[in-house]
Design a protein around this motif. Sequence first.
Motif, PDB file in Angstrom:
ATOM      1  N   PHE A   1      65.257  50.828  67.663  1.00 50.84           N
ATOM      2  CA  PHE A   1      66.110  51.491  66.683  1.00 50.84           C
ATOM      3  C   PHE A   1      65.299  52.004  65.500  1.00 50.84           C
ATOM      4  CE2 PHE A   1      69.233  48.315  68.499  1.00 50.84           C
ATOM      5  CZ  PHE A   1      69.870  49.252  69.293  1.00 50.84           C
ATOM      6  N   GLY A   2      65.711  53.146  64.980  1.00 55.04           N
ATOM      7  CA  GLY A   2      65.129  53.719  63.785  1.00 55.04           C
ATOM      8  C   GLY A   2      66.236  54.177  62.846  1.00 55.04           C
ATOM      9  N   TYR A   3      65.823  54.661  61.691  1.00 52.09           N
ATOM     10  CA  TYR A   3      66.773  55.179  60.703  1.00 52.09           C
ATOM     11  C   TYR A   3      66.213  56.482  60.170  1.00 52.09           C
ATOM     12  CZ  TYR A   3      70.567  54.656  57.272  1.00 52.09           C
ATOM     13  OH  TYR A   3      71.729  54.808  56.546  1.00 52.09           O
TER      14      TYR A   3
ATOM     15  N   GLY B   1      53.696  49.207  61.083  1.00 52.45           N
ATOM     16  CA  GLY B   1      54.027  49.072  62.499  1.00 52.45           C
ATOM     17  C   GLY B   1      55.219  49.892  62.928  1.00 52.45           C
ATOM     18  N   LEU B   2      55.467  51.020  62.234  1.00 49.79           N
ATOM     19  CA  LEU B   2      56.609  51.877  62.556  1.00 49.79           C
ATOM     20  C   LEU B   2      56.165  53.069  63.400  1.00 49.79           C
ATOM     21  CD1 LEU B   2      58.320  52.053  59.036  1.00 49.79           C
ATOM     22  CD2 LEU B   2      59.131  50.760  61.022  1.00 49.79           C
ATOM     23  N   THR B   3      56.978  53.420  64.389  1.00 48.98           N
ATOM     24  CA  THR B   3      56.773  54.663  65.116  1.00 48.98           C
ATOM     25  C   THR B   3      57.667  55.745  64.501  1.00 48.98           C
ATOM     26  OG1 THR B   3      58.458  54.061  66.754  1.00 48.98           O
ATOM     27  CG2 THR B   3      56.179  53.439  67.235  1.00 48.98           C
ATOM     28  N   VAL B   4      57.488  57.002  64.956  1.00 49.79           N
ATOM     29  CA  VAL B   4      58.135  58.103  64.242  1.00 49.79           C
ATOM     30  C   VAL B   4      58.475  59.246  65.183  1.00 49.79           C
ATOM     31  CG1 VAL B   4      55.900  59.138  63.610  1.00 49.79           C
ATOM     32  CG2 VAL B   4      57.926  59.634  62.226  1.00 49.79           C
ATOM     33  N   THR B   5      59.600  59.888  64.907  1.00 51.58           N
ATOM     34  CA  THR B   5      59.933  61.203  65.446  1.00 51.58           C
ATOM     35  C   THR B   5      60.082  62.146  64.264  1.00 51.58           C
ATOM     36  OG1 THR B   5      61.060  60.309  67.383  1.00 51.58           O
ATOM     37  CG2 THR B   5      61.610  62.558  66.742  1.00 51.58           C
TER      38      THR B   5
ATOM     39  N   ARG C   1      61.965  45.467  71.023  1.00 54.20           N
ATOM     40  CA  ARG C   1      60.598  45.860  71.281  1.00 54.20           C
ATOM     41  C   ARG C   1      60.515  47.063  72.201  1.00 54.20           C
ATOM     42  NH1 ARG C   1      58.542  39.890  72.795  1.00 54.20           N
ATOM     43  NH2 ARG C   1      60.217  40.278  74.260  1.00 54.20           N
ATOM     44  N   SER C   2      59.752  46.933  73.285  1.00 60.25           N
ATOM     45  CA  SER C   2      59.427  48.082  74.111  1.00 60.25           C
ATOM     46  C   SER C   2      60.637  48.566  74.883  1.00 60.25           C
ATOM     47  CB  SER C   2      58.318  47.704  75.092  1.00 60.25           C
ATOM     48  OG  SER C   2      58.849  46.956  76.160  1.00 60.25           O
ATOM     49  N   PRO C   3      60.537  49.787  75.463  1.00 57.80           N
ATOM     50  CA  PRO C   3      61.676  50.315  76.205  1.00 57.80           C
ATOM     51  C   PRO C   3      62.065  49.455  77.401  1.00 57.80           C
ATOM     52  CG  PRO C   3      59.727  51.694  76.474  1.00 57.80           C
ATOM     53  CD  PRO C   3      59.442  50.737  75.369  1.00 57.80           C
ATOM     54  N   LEU C   4      61.122  48.720  77.987  1.00 56.33           N
ATOM     55  CA  LEU C   4      61.467  47.853  79.102  1.00 56.33           C
ATOM     56  C   LEU C   4      62.040  46.532  78.607  1.00 56.33           C
ATOM     57  CD1 LEU C   4      58.439  48.488  81.490  1.00 56.33           C
ATOM     58  CD2 LEU C   4      60.735  49.460  81.598  1.00 56.33           C
TER      59      LEU C   4
ATOM     60  N   GLY D   1      63.680  45.409  59.887  1.00 58.99           N
ATOM     61  CA  GLY D   1      63.476  45.175  61.311  1.00 58.99           C
ATOM     62  C   GLY D   1      63.593  46.398  62.185  1.00 58.99           C
ATOM     63  N   TYR D   2      63.607  47.590  61.606  1.00 62.98           N
ATOM     64  CA  TYR D   2      63.611  48.804  62.420  1.00 62.98           C
ATOM     65  C   TYR D   2      62.261  48.984  63.099  1.00 62.98           C
ATOM     66  CZ  TYR D   2      68.095  50.363  60.535  1.00 62.98           C
ATOM     67  OH  TYR D   2      69.430  50.471  60.216  1.00 62.98           O
ATOM     68  N   ALA D   3      62.294  49.600  64.274  1.00 60.81           N
ATOM     69  CA  ALA D   3      61.064  49.870  65.015  1.00 60.81           C
ATOM     70  C   ALA D   3      60.426  51.183  64.608  1.00 60.81           C
ATOM     71  CB  ALA D   3      61.348  49.891  66.521  1.00 60.81           C
ATOM     72  N   GLY D   4      61.195  52.074  63.996  1.00 58.55           N
ATOM     73  CA  GLY D   4      60.639  53.373  63.651  1.00 58.55           C
ATOM     74  C   GLY D   4      61.550  54.148  62.729  1.00 58.55           C
ATOM     75  N   VAL D   5      61.213  55.443  62.587  1.00 55.99           N
ATOM     76  CA  VAL D   5      61.891  56.283  61.607  1.00 55.99           C
ATOM     77  C   VAL D   5      62.017  57.699  62.152  1.00 55.99           C
ATOM     78  CG1 VAL D   5      59.679  56.777  60.456  1.00 55.99           C
ATOM     79  CG2 VAL D   5      61.808  57.071  59.205  1.00 55.99           C
ATOM     80  N   GLY D   6      63.162  58.323  61.871  1.00 60.10           N
ATOM     81  CA  GLY D   6      63.311  59.757  62.084  1.00 60.10           C
ATOM     82  C   GLY D   6      62.956  60.434  60.771  1.00 60.10           C
TER      83      GLY D   6
END
Length: 348
Positions: free
Chosen positions: A18-20, A76-80, A10-13, A41-46
């Motif tokens: 992890f993303g792919y 529910g995915l975050t992104v860079t 979950r959160s940074p704390l 189960g990834y939290a986000g994506v590049g």
Amino acid sequence: MSGTASRTLRSPLDGLRFGYGTNGLTDLRVDDALGLLADLGYAGVGLTLDHMHLDPLAHDLAARTRHVARRLDRLGLTVTVETGARYVLDPRRKHGPSLLDPDPARRADRVRLLIRAVQVATDLGAHAVHCFSGITPADTSDDIAWRRLADALGPVLDAASGAGIPLAVEPEPGHLLSSLADFHRLREALGDPDPGLLGLTLDIGHCQCLEPLPPADCVRAAAPWLKHVQIEDMRRGVHEHLPFGDGEIDFPPVLEALAATGYQGLTVVELPRHSHAGPQLAAHSIDFLHRAAEAAGAPEAPEAPEAPGAAGAPEGVGAAGAAGAPEAARAPRAAAVPNAALAEGGTP
């Protein structure tokens, strides 16, 4: 299962996120790639801006971006946003034109792409925009190359500042800016911008490849500027992105160092030459990272149900990455590997 309920970190704390990278899923439609990552189960994506996923040159880019933003939100995915597409601007020259191109008009093409990436990142609510310098052209001195790089990044930083999105520059083996020391040279050339504006993409494999410090120490040294992290296995002196277990990196200390920095972005698996086995490697990678985090003592939420195909290692993954806790062939470290020793062919 997809979305936030499927995530195991979950959160940074509370734990690492992890993303792919979509550059390792180029045989999948973008909707399918994002759905796969959420289900695993990834939290986000590049998200690499490229013709097969989110084409930055498409006439309907704004509409496509809105569609991807809705899809990310539903899952529910975050992104860079990443900008390392090989041929998105030039169908004949990999990563061309670069910010170092001798032709000012060609350099401007790359600048426009990066500014467009900032706008896409804003519309997606991304953590950061990734970029790199490019290879120094033939018959170009280092001094001229560094001046071109600093001048070209000026308008990109202006756009990033206006959007409130950090630019995360990646040291890339074989490029002008290839090391952590080179990143600091760029910072100085630009007048030491705020780390919230000019940040760093740290590729853990690149640290193993050429930095004088072990990867975990690189994480600690880079912490104040860390805006994006890429992760994969690699061997000393060889710029080849490898599935986990096929290289030399000891990952639990790396993840422990990342967790200790308070880094709040994504740690994205970067396997751009493995799209032929992308879904299998995405499943293998998240399992490996969970086990490495457990070995490091990094906090984890309860395990999500195992996704279909997650058991076992895909074809081409070494035995070290297929079973048990992560292991690494711990080769003794030497001095920094000379950048000239890393051929362009190794650049992903």
